[in-house]
Scaffold this active site. Structure first.
Site, PDB file in Angstrom:
ATOM      1  N   HIS A   1      -1.623  -6.868  11.073  1.00 22.61           N
ATOM      2  CA  HIS A   1      -1.546  -5.458  10.676  1.00 22.61           C
ATOM      3  C   HIS A   1      -0.253  -4.797  11.145  1.00 22.61           C
ATOM      4  CE1 HIS A   1      -3.140  -1.402   9.908  1.00 22.61           C
ATOM      5  NE2 HIS A   1      -3.899  -2.052   9.026  1.00 22.61           N
TER       6      HIS A   1
ATOM      7  N   ASP B   1       2.547  -2.903   9.042  1.00 23.93           N
ATOM      8  CA  ASP B   1       3.060  -1.549   9.311  1.00 23.93           C
ATOM      9  C   ASP B   1       4.579  -1.527   9.261  1.00 23.93           C
ATOM     10  OD1 ASP B   1       0.622  -0.449   9.558  1.00 23.93           O
ATOM     11  OD2 ASP B   1       0.671  -0.123  11.723  1.00 23.93           O
TER      12      ASP B   1
ATOM     13  N   GLU C   1      -0.626   1.573   0.533  1.00 23.01           N
ATOM     14  CA  GLU C   1       0.697   1.024   0.228  1.00 23.01           C
ATOM     15  C   GLU C   1       1.155   1.567  -1.130  1.00 23.01           C
ATOM     16  OE1 GLU C   1      -2.086   0.018  -1.298  1.00 23.01           O
ATOM     17  OE2 GLU C   1      -1.166  -1.789  -2.149  1.00 23.01           O
TER      18      GLU C   1
ATOM     19  N   ASN D   1      -0.769  -8.420   5.274  1.00 19.14           N
ATOM     20  CA  ASN D   1      -1.566  -8.074   6.466  1.00 19.14           C
ATOM     21  C   ASN D   1      -2.312  -9.290   6.990  1.00 19.14           C
ATOM     22  OD1 ASN D   1      -1.144  -5.424   7.158  1.00 19.14           O
ATOM     23  ND2 ASN D   1      -2.559  -4.632   5.630  1.00 19.14           N
TER      24      ASN D   1
ATOM     25  N   ASP E   1       3.701   0.845  -5.952  1.00 17.68           N
ATOM     26  CA  ASP E   1       2.690   0.183  -5.108  1.00 17.68           C
ATOM     27  C   ASP E   1       3.231  -1.169  -4.644  1.00 17.68           C
ATOM     28  OD1 ASP E   1      -0.546   0.436  -4.681  1.00 17.68           O
ATOM     29  OD2 ASP E   1       0.128  -1.659  -4.802  1.00 17.68           O
TER      30      ASP E   1
HETATM   31  N1  GTP Z   1      -0.528  -2.629   7.778  1.00 20.76           N
HETATM   32  C1  GTP Z   1      -1.054  -1.670   7.039  1.00 20.76           C
HETATM   33  N2  GTP Z   1      -1.793  -1.994   5.973  1.00 20.76           N
HETATM   34  C2  GTP Z   1      -2.312  -1.055   5.205  1.00 20.76           C
HETATM   35  C3  GTP Z   1      -2.105   0.303   5.485  1.00 20.76           C
HETATM   36  N3  GTP Z   1      -2.749   1.037   4.522  1.00 20.76           N
HETATM   37  C4  GTP Z   1      -3.362   0.158   3.699  1.00 20.76           C
HETATM   38  N4  GTP Z   1      -3.096  -1.133   4.082  1.00 20.76           N
HETATM   39  C5  GTP Z   1      -3.533  -2.355   3.507  1.00 20.76           C
HETATM   40  O1  GTP Z   1      -2.950  -2.548   2.219  1.00 20.76           O
HETATM   41  C6  GTP Z   1      -3.800  -3.442   1.519  1.00 20.76           C
HETATM   42  C7  GTP Z   1      -3.899  -3.013   0.086  1.00 20.76           C
HETATM   43  O2  GTP Z   1      -4.647  -4.013  -0.551  1.00 20.76           O
HETATM   44  P1  GTP Z   1      -4.981  -3.962  -2.077  1.00 20.76           P
HETATM   45  O3  GTP Z   1      -5.401  -2.587  -2.478  1.00 20.76           O
HETATM   46  O4  GTP Z   1      -5.951  -5.074  -2.359  1.00 20.76           O
HETATM   47  O5  GTP Z   1      -3.654  -4.249  -2.824  1.00 20.76           O
HETATM   48  P2  GTP Z   1      -2.616  -5.412  -2.669  1.00 20.76           P
HETATM   49  O6  GTP Z   1      -3.077  -6.441  -1.723  1.00 20.76           O
HETATM   50  O7  GTP Z   1      -1.285  -4.802  -2.374  1.00 20.76           O
HETATM   51  O8  GTP Z   1      -2.645  -5.989  -4.103  1.00 20.76           O
HETATM   52  P3  GTP Z   1      -1.936  -5.397  -5.374  1.00 20.76           P
HETATM   53  O9  GTP Z   1      -1.740  -3.927  -5.141  1.00 20.76           O
HETATM   54  O10 GTP Z   1      -2.879  -5.659  -6.481  1.00 20.76           O
HETATM   55  O11 GTP Z   1      -0.644  -6.101  -5.483  1.00 20.76           O
HETATM   56  C8  GTP Z   1      -5.141  -3.463   2.259  1.00 20.76           C
HETATM   57  O12 GTP Z   1      -5.305  -4.702   2.917  1.00 20.76           O
HETATM   58  C9  GTP Z   1      -5.003  -2.361   3.291  1.00 20.76           C
HETATM   59  O13 GTP Z   1      -5.700  -2.672   4.486  1.00 20.76           O
HETATM   60  C10 GTP Z   1      -1.333   0.620   6.608  1.00 20.76           C
HETATM   61  O14 GTP Z   1      -1.090   1.780   6.938  1.00 20.76           O
HETATM   62  N5  GTP Z   1      -0.822  -0.389   7.346  1.00 20.76           N
END
Ligand code: GTP
Length: 323
Positions: A213, A217, A243, A208, A200
């Site tokens: 965004h 990506d 992610e 982001n 992860d």
């Molecule tokens: N740019 C982009 N962002 C994504 C995509 N899929 C998910 N995200 C973003 O990834 C982020 C995941 O956030 P969290 O689940 O809070 O996890 P994190 O910020 O990585 O925090 P930790 O996992 O605890 O380190 C969210 O803001 C989603 O919007 C994508 O396809 N593209």
């Protein structure tokens, strides 16, 4: 009765008297009639054989009518020979009348058929038609080939779309889970080692939020590329959430899997610090190995819990599940 007696009475004056019984005249008449008779018997046989051999012949009844007409003509000639010595003039007359009737019938039908026969395509027209047909056939075969190639291409595209994650071009969730099920079954049956990694990206929300965004990506795509580069061809990697990634390592024990996980983690860190176009990005990784009592759910859950430990203990690190 009287009629039949007269019919079969050959005592009329024989034709030979008209020819004065001259040998040269007799030879000419008898020779000519004999040759004509032979030819007029052979022609109907040839026509009948033709009609029987060719079931696609148009107007085949006309050929048979011709055969009958020529046969009767031949019969009058044989009577011509007989009448030189015996006077069967009634029979000769009857056969001549029948020849006349069938000739008239043939002539009428021939005139009736003439427009249709004239309108039939000639040899040159048929050849041109055949050439056009062959060309059309070639074009059809070529367009069939093009169509088949297009269908193959589209099918491959559809198959790829059904199994691939659009953004990262890694396997999608459904496909990596399907492969995990297969690998678990294989490990179970063959007793082979199977390790999996749950991976992860750290603080991705912050990436982001800070860079937008689209930059997020790009970071995801680039991370996916880096992960792929570190893996063997026999390993599988899929994106199972925003992610979050799942890596399957067939024939790999947990210590080798941890070495690989650290390599991946370092490669990601290195790649994002080297490339200013991509926001700095790190990953936390939980590693576990399949054990005999596992099912799909327990294996995934253990990898998740291990990833959670990595997250809770500072991120950008690799944790392995306890033995
Ligand atoms: N740019 C982009 N962002 C994504 C995509 N899929 C998910 N995200 C973003 O990834 C982020 C995941 O956030 P969290 O689940 O809070 O996890 P994190 O910020 O990585 O925090 P930790 O996992 O605890 O380190 C969210 O803001 C989603 O919007 C994508 O396809 N593209």
């Amino acid at each position: 009765m009287n009629f039949f007696n007269e019919l079969l009475n050959g005592d009329f004056m024989p034709h030979g008297h008209c020819l004065l019984w001259r040998t040269d005249l007799l030879l000419l008449h008898v020779g000519g009639d004999t040759l004509t008779f032979i030819a007029y018997m052979l022609i109907p046989i040839a026509l009948i054989r033709l009609v029987r051999a060719r079931d696609d012949l148009r107007f085949d009844w006309m050929f048979l009518l011709f055969a009958g007409f020529i046969f009767f003509c031949g019969a009058t000639h044989i009577l011509g020979i007989i009448n030189v010595w015996h006077g069967y003039y009634y029979i000769h007359g009857i056969i001549k009348s029948m020849t006349g009737i069938i000739s008239i019938l043939t002539a009428i039908l021939l005139w009736y058929l003439l427009p249709q026969a004239i309108s039939l395509p000639g040899k040159r027209a048929m050849e041109a038609k055949i050439v056009a047909l062959m060309r059309a056939e070639h074009e059809l075969a070529a367009s069939n080939q093009r169509l088949e190639a297009e269908v193959k291409k589209r099918t491959a595209q559809l198959e790829k779309m059904a199994t691939t994650d659009e953004l990262t071009e890694l396997l999608n969730r459904r496909e990596i889970m399907r492969l995990l099920e297969l690998e678990v079954a294989r490990a179970d049956r063959q007793g082979a080692a199977l390790s999996i990694m749950m991976l992860d990206l750290d603080h991705f929300k912050a990436i982001n939020d800070s860079y937008g965004h689209q930059a997020g990506d790009r970071a995801l795509k680039s991370a996916a590329e880096t992960f792929k580069q570190q893996l063997r061809k026999t390993d599988f990697i899929g994106r199972i959430g925003g992610e979050e990634f799942l890596v399957l390592l067939p024939d790999t024990n947990i210590s080798s899997a941890c070495v690989l996980a650290n390599r991946i983690r370092q490669a990601l860190e290195q790649q994002t610090t080297d490339n200013s176009a991509i926001p700095t990005c790190t990953a936390s990784i939980g590693v576990t190995q399949y054990i005999a009592s596992d099912d799909l759910h327990s294996l995934i859950q253990r990898a998740d819990e291990t990833l959670y430990q990595a997250k809770s203990n500072g991120r950008n690190c690799v944790y392995q599940s306890p033995d």
